[in-house]
Enzyme design. Sequence first.
Site, short mmCIF file in Angstrom:
data_model
loop_
_atom_site.label_atom_id
_atom_site.label_comp_id
_atom_site.label_asym_id
_atom_site.label_seq_id
_atom_site.Cartn_x
_atom_site.Cartn_y
_atom_site.Cartn_z
N ASN A 390 -90.55 -21.08 65.58
CA ASN A 390 -91.47 -20.93 66.71
C ASN A 390 -90.80 -21.33 68.02
OD1 ASN A 390 -93.66 -20.80 68.48
ND2 ASN A 390 -95.10 -21.57 66.97
N ASP A 391 -90.64 -22.63 68.24
CA ASP A 391 -90.09 -23.10 69.50
C ASP A 391 -88.69 -22.56 69.76
OD1 ASP A 391 -92.37 -24.66 70.01
OD2 ASP A 391 -91.61 -26.26 68.72
#
Length: 461
Positions: A390-391
């Site tokens: 994600n990040d």
Amino acid sequence: MSPNLTALAYLAASVCFVLALRGLASPNSARRGNQFGIAGMAIAIGTTVVNPEIVSYGWILAALVLGGGIGTVIALRIHMTAMPQLVAAFHSLVGMAAVLVAAAAMTNPAAFGITGADGAIRMASAIEMALGVAIGAITFSGSVVAFAKLQGLVSGNPVVFPGQHLLNLVIGIGIVVATVLFAQSPDPTLFWGLTAAAFVIGLLLIIPIGGADMPVVISMLNSYSGWAAAGIGFTLGNSALIVTGALVGSSGAILSYIMVRAMNRSFVSVILGGFGGDATVTAARSDRPVKSGSAEDAAFLLENAGSVVIVPGYGLAVAQAQHVLAEMAEKLKAKGVRVRYAIHPVAGRMPGHMNVLLAEANVPYEDVLELEEINPDFANTDVAIVIGANDVTNPAARNDPTSPIFGMPVLDVDKANTVLFVKRSLSPGYAGIDNDLFYADGTMMLFADAKKMVQDIAKEL
């Protein structure tokens, strides 16, 4: 065994450990590196066991059987997905070993040969003991907290309270003062006070650190455990422990530097910042429209692509989907699709976490590329499929100066023609921020458990 032979054997063990680190620098030579490490440890233990100063083989045999038995059981049963917490647990044992050796030396200094003519502990030995017990205690309590967070026994959220940094500073100064006073006059009260303070500061240093910074935490604890081992070596007068501890401590420090550079952060910001915890579903941008698809849609796009890049993340580890992912990739290759894997340095919960998972699934080493190698190719990639990351794929790190992750090097997944994003929901990652990639025109969200979705895509292929 004579002192000269002992020194020679320890030198041979140290050389093996250097070669082990050298081998572990590359996946292609990692197996050989492990073999050198095993050989070095066998030499070190064997040399210690035949030492003429041994007074009881019963205790040694009991420790070897107990420790070797526990280690064997863990090695056979541990899942690769649980490797981060296992590493944290092992770090804690090294730290506690340092504390126990220093405590033994404190209670019976004559047996360790660290007393002067007056029967008091020598200043140099007192300094070594103080540093060893301080670093060991910090490593132990910090590693226990890291293990509890990684294992899910406590929340991964940062725990921050008013005056926390000031308290850490006061305790840190207290540890330095106690070390100086103990070096001048080795008093048991000072020793136990120093030990208690170090245990507390280790706890306070790790509780404010969230899940996003956990790879750096694991790396730093690895470094601490090495310096703790070196402290044991000085107390015991054991050159093998000193060399081994220095190797682990320095390599862990270098790795930590690489980790924080990969996150565009600093050691101070990691220790004091408390960045990233357990993500919760928020309504930050959830009202924005997204395109969602099915396994059939994904399979159609993948098999008609010329180039596919797979981006694994922590969600892959949680779902234990590495084997079905490798199977899906092989089906694509059989259809003439070029398949590669993109690895971010801090993907997962420890350095190299994704590499370990892919190696377990027998993914060819040449297909696994680091961020710097793969980023220029995303613009020429037909389909990028993100599984649980994600990040490390969030374009806000490049485009949004107000973002907490701005400046952090990320995988340029958004530059691919099409992005398939396998995720259970639109919840943010451990940094606690929304990912603009979810809402991009070229992104198709595949809402499902990673293993189930990849299995379904493989069936369609």
